[in-house]
Scaffold this motif. Sequence first.
Motif, mmCIF file in Angstrom:
data_model
loop_
_atom_site.group_PDB
_atom_site.id
_atom_site.type_symbol
_atom_site.label_atom_id
_atom_site.label_comp_id
_atom_site.label_asym_id
_atom_site.label_seq_id
_atom_site.Cartn_x
_atom_site.Cartn_y
_atom_site.Cartn_z
ATOM 1 N N PRO A 296 0.817 -1.218 0.000
ATOM 2 C CA PRO A 296 0.000 0.000 0.000
ATOM 3 C C PRO A 296 0.845 1.259 0.000
ATOM 4 N N GLY A 297 0.243 2.362 -0.463
ATOM 5 C CA GLY A 297 0.854 3.669 -0.305
ATOM 6 C C GLY A 297 1.846 4.078 -1.365
ATOM 7 N N GLY A 298 1.888 3.382 -2.491
ATOM 8 C CA GLY A 298 2.831 3.721 -3.543
ATOM 9 C C GLY A 298 2.284 4.773 -4.488
ATOM 10 N N ALA A 299 2.630 4.637 -5.758
ATOM 11 C CA ALA A 299 2.153 5.588 -6.756
ATOM 12 C C ALA A 299 0.641 5.458 -6.928
ATOM 13 N N ALA A 300 -0.008 6.569 -7.235
ATOM 14 C CA ALA A 300 -1.460 6.554 -7.377
ATOM 15 C C ALA A 300 -1.873 5.881 -8.681
ATOM 16 N N LYS B 115 -3.357 6.021 -12.762
ATOM 17 C CA LYS B 115 -4.668 6.359 -13.300
ATOM 18 C C LYS B 115 -5.670 5.221 -13.108
ATOM 19 N N GLU B 116 -5.156 4.025 -12.864
ATOM 20 C CA GLU B 116 -6.011 2.854 -12.702
ATOM 21 C C GLU B 116 -5.894 2.360 -11.266
ATOM 22 N N SER B 117 -6.990 1.978 -10.677
ATOM 23 C CA SER B 117 -6.987 1.481 -9.309
ATOM 24 C C SER B 117 -6.191 0.184 -9.212
ATOM 25 N N PRO B 118 -5.177 0.131 -8.341
ATOM 26 C CA PRO B 118 -4.413 -1.115 -8.189
ATOM 27 C C PRO B 118 -5.287 -2.275 -7.731
ATOM 28 N N ALA B 119 -6.162 -2.028 -6.767
ATOM 29 C CA ALA B 119 -7.015 -3.095 -6.251
ATOM 30 C C ALA B 119 -7.964 -3.622 -7.320
ATOM 31 N N ALA B 120 -8.471 -2.697 -8.145
ATOM 32 C CA ALA B 120 -9.409 -3.101 -9.195
ATOM 33 C C ALA B 120 -8.732 -3.936 -10.283
ATOM 34 N N LEU C 295 -0.992 -6.306 0.542
ATOM 35 C CA LEU C 295 -0.348 -6.425 1.838
ATOM 36 C C LEU C 295 -0.779 -5.300 2.769
ATOM 37 N N THR C 296 -0.741 -5.579 4.057
ATOM 38 C CA THR C 296 -1.002 -4.526 5.045
ATOM 39 C C THR C 296 0.196 -3.597 5.177
ATOM 40 N N GLY C 297 1.380 -4.081 4.823
ATOM 41 C CA GLY C 297 2.621 -3.319 4.858
ATOM 42 C C GLY C 297 3.720 -4.200 4.330
ATOM 43 N N PHE C 298 4.872 -3.616 4.035
ATOM 44 C CA PHE C 298 5.948 -4.383 3.410
ATOM 45 C C PHE C 298 6.417 -5.531 4.292
ATOM 46 N N ALA C 299 6.441 -5.314 5.608
ATOM 47 C CA ALA C 299 6.948 -6.333 6.523
ATOM 48 C C ALA C 299 6.085 -7.583 6.558
ATOM 49 N N GLU C 300 4.868 -7.534 6.030
ATOM 50 C CA GLU C 300 4.024 -8.723 5.971
ATOM 51 C C GLU C 300 4.691 -9.827 5.136
ATOM 52 N N LEU C 301 5.615 -9.440 4.271
ATOM 53 C CA LEU C 301 6.332 -10.436 3.479
ATOM 54 C C LEU C 301 7.076 -11.440 4.356
#
Length: 214
Positions: free
Chosen positions: A184-188, A190-195, A202-208
């Motif tokens: 989460p929290g990267g570049a915006a 034009k297209e929704s990443p989730a979509a 991930l909830t955050g990078f450390a979830e890896l």
Amino acid sequence: MPFTAALFDFDGTLADSFAAITASTNFTRHHYGLPALPEAVVREYVGYGLPNLMQELVPTANPAAAVAVYREHHAGIARAETKLIPGVAETIPELARRGLRLAVCSNKSVTFTRDLIAALGLAAYFDAVLGPEDVGGRAKPDPAMLHEGMILTGGTVGTTVYVGDMAIDVHVARAAGLPVWLVPGGAAGKESPAAAGPDRVLTGFAELLDLLRG
């Protein structure tokens, strides 16, 4: 089958480089008589390579000339204005310690990416740092970079995961036949990443650390 290799995007995934990208974009816009843009606007165009960024945000300029102006400015500020995404500094070394083979596949100019990976203290943990220049100029979403990353890490379609932050990362992973996880929290974009349909957000990078046991 457990993952043995992980491929990563750079901007917005491993590093917060948006202040640097915005500064160099606005320097180039000023060079061509255009007003500055806020970082939030610049973020929408990051991820598709510098030529595309210049075509979109410095439309009055010759794209190749604008790229040259940008790169000259960026070389002087990139290190100072780029920082790791939270969790990266702890997670990447631990993944390497576990035996995961790691590589970076970014549309950023590979000269900048390699310099920043080294400056941020991560160079020892990656088997390869790749850019479009390493695959005949074929930028993502062309899957060539990911294919090369798998070769250099010894990964296969069944043992490699791609980690990014944008919809383009979903598309390139699908083209390469890889599962894709987004931070989460990267570049915006034009297209929704989730979509775009990633396999996991991930909830955050450390979830890896919970997902990649090596």
